[in-house]
Design an enzyme around this catalytic site. Structure first.
Site, PDB file in Angstrom:
ATOM      1  N   ASP A  82       0.855  -1.191   0.000  1.00 29.66           N
ATOM      2  CA  ASP A  82       0.000   0.000   0.000  1.00 29.66           C
ATOM      3  C   ASP A  82       0.896   1.249   0.000  1.00 29.66           C
ATOM      4  OD1 ASP A  82      -2.423   1.407   0.196  1.00 29.66           O
ATOM      5  OD2 ASP A  82      -2.350   1.426   2.396  1.00 29.66           O
ATOM      6  N   ASP A 104       2.837   5.061  -5.383  1.00 25.14           N
ATOM      7  CA  ASP A 104       2.062   6.281  -5.163  1.00 25.14           C
ATOM      8  C   ASP A 104       2.871   7.491  -5.636  1.00 25.14           C
ATOM      9  OD1 ASP A 104       0.582   8.407  -4.385  1.00 25.14           O
ATOM     10  OD2 ASP A 104       0.407   7.831  -2.278  1.00 25.14           O
ATOM     11  N   GLY A 212      -8.894   5.812   1.276  1.00 22.44           N
ATOM     12  CA  GLY A 212      -9.543   6.655   2.282  1.00 22.44           C
ATOM     13  C   GLY A 212     -11.018   6.359   2.400  1.00 22.44           C
TER      14      GLY A 212
HETATM   15  P1  13P Z   1      -8.856   4.898   5.616  1.00 19.23           P
HETATM   16  O1  13P Z   1      -7.982   5.819   6.413  1.00 19.23           O
HETATM   17  O2  13P Z   1     -10.112   5.596   5.203  1.00 19.23           O
HETATM   18  O3  13P Z   1      -9.110   3.605   6.267  1.00 19.23           O
HETATM   19  O4  13P Z   1      -8.082   4.588   4.234  1.00 19.23           O
HETATM   20  C1  13P Z   1      -7.123   3.569   4.181  1.00 19.23           C
HETATM   21  C2  13P Z   1      -6.345   3.599   2.893  1.00 19.23           C
HETATM   22  O5  13P Z   1      -6.674   4.259   1.933  1.00 19.23           O
HETATM   23  C3  13P Z   1      -5.145   2.767   2.842  1.00 19.23           C
HETATM   24  O6  13P Z   1      -4.446   2.944   1.656  1.00 19.23           O
HETATM   25  O1  G3H Z   2      -3.206   4.981   3.711  1.00 15.75           O
HETATM   26  C1  G3H Z   2      -2.457   4.667   4.654  1.00 15.75           C
HETATM   27  C2  G3H Z   2      -2.803   3.526   5.507  1.00 15.75           C
HETATM   28  O2  G3H Z   2      -3.823   3.860   6.416  1.00 15.75           O
HETATM   29  C3  G3H Z   2      -1.572   2.996   6.177  1.00 15.75           C
HETATM   30  O3  G3H Z   2      -1.151   3.827   7.204  1.00 15.75           O
HETATM   31  O4  G3H Z   2       1.278   4.234   6.762  1.00 15.75           O
HETATM   32  O5  G3H Z   2       0.291   4.473   9.088  1.00 15.75           O
HETATM   33  O6  G3H Z   2       0.567   2.208   8.038  1.00 15.75           O
HETATM   34  P1  G3H Z   2       0.328   3.671   7.803  1.00 15.75           P
HETATM   35 ZN    ZN Z   3      -4.551   4.928   0.906  1.00 17.53          ZN
END
Ligand code: 13P
Ligand code: G3H
Ligand code: ZN
Length: 309
Positions: A82, A104, A212
């Site tokens: 992610d 990203d 998000g």
């Molecule tokens: P939330 O903060 O809305 O859970 O979004 C998580 C997200 O987009 C992780 O990439």
């Molecule tokens: O979009 C981000 C995710 O909520 C992950 O958050 O980088 O604090 O693990 P993090």
């Molecule tokens: Zn995200």
């Protein structure tokens, strides 16, 4: 079943109009809660780890815990990076056996985003791994920002088509009004479904990703606050809006904040009600159960991916 890429699950999601939950993982209890729910719902699922999560859990532990989840179940599970910040992080995850990575590049200008995304796509595809990219800015829209400024943050559908064409990315995260964390909207929660429709018109075969996308479940926020937290005025994307997104061409819905709230609410409850408890299993068991309930609700009642494994 072995770890899979997102290719087949996304194809099915676009054909049958449902979305797949992509849930952020940081430790064993979170992985088990998510996978137990997905398995009971017979749903495909994406387990995603941020670079912060990989650093926290440590790469080998994370990979082996996900392998254990795959071994214990029969559903398609993808392991996804992610918000990969750079080529090196994406490459390390491809080399470590992730089946999907996100680069990203949304913090860069268009040309640099194209360049870095293409670099990741070339490497990942050569190793059988799929790539998610992002176009547009996911920052929350403040009340006092004017329309032109707000529009500049959303994904431009024409640019999206050029971006996908030039990078060869497999899926695209777009900005239509969501933002990360527990404070997404000051007033009414609203997403720009008109922009989503235009993006789908321009790139009908590219799976769309919504970051998000936590609901910031009011009951969990209340429970956290009842047991000592200080999270006032938190607000997310309501279930009805996410359900509409899942029917309107969004294939992947990212959730982290709701899992954080689920875990925190139950741990706080145990600490508040049983001050003498200090066995971690005493508070991590209800925390894991709450994660499972939260994920099952999303899969079954909101994203529509039950029995799509
Ligand atoms: P939330 O903060 O809305 O859970 O979004 C998580 C997200 O987009 C992780 O990439
Ligand atoms: O979009 C981000 C995710 O909520 C992950 O958050 O980088 O604090 O693990 P993090
Ligand atoms: Zn995200």
């Amino acid at each position: 079943m072995a770890l899979v890429t997102t290719k087949e699950m996304f194809e099915k999601s676009m054909k049958e109009h449902f979305a797949i939950g992509a849930f952020n993982v940081n430790n064993m209890e979170i992985i088990q809660g998510i996978v137990d729910a997905a398995s009971e719902q017979n749903s495909p699922v994406i387990l995603q780890a941020s670079s912060g999560a990989i650093k926290y859990a440590r790469p080998t532990y994370l990979k082996k815990m996900v392998e254990a989840a795959v071994e214990e179940t029969n559903i398609p599970i993808a392991l996804h990076l992610d918000h990969g910040p750079d080529f090196e992080t994406c490459k390390a995850c491809v080399d470590a056996g992730f089946t999907s990575v996100m680069i990203d590049g949304s913090k860069y200008d268009f040309e640099e985003n194209v360049r870095i995304t293409k670099q990741v796509v070339d490497y990942a595809h050569a190793h059988g791994v799929v790539v998610e990219a992002e176009l547009g800015k996911l920052a929350g829209i403040e009340d006092d920002v004017n329309v032109a400024e707000a529009d500049a943050k959303y994904t431009d559908p024409d640019q999206a088509a050029e971006f996908v064409e030039r990078t060869g990315c497999d899926s695209l995260a777009i900005a239509i009004g969501t933002s990360h964390g527990a404070y997404k909207f000051k007033g009414e929660a609203k997403l720009r479904f008109d922009i989503l429709a235009k993006v789908k018109e321009k790139i009908p075969n590219t799976p769309i990703v919504l970051h998000g996308a936590s609901t910031v479940i009011p009951e969990l926020v209340e429970m956290c606050n009842k047991y000592g937290a200080d999270i006032p005025g938190a607000k997310g994307v309501p279930d009805e809006i996410l359900h509409e997104a899942s029917l309107s061409g969004v294939s992947k819905i990212n959730v982290d904040t709701d899992l954080r709230l689920a875990m925190t609410a139950q741990i706080r409850k145990v600490f508040a009600e049983e001050p003498s408890a200090f066995d971690p299993r005493k508070y991590l068991t209800p925390a894991r159960d709450e994660i499972k309930r939260t994920v099952a609700h999303k899969i079954k009642d909101v994203f529509g991916s039950s029995n799509k494994a």
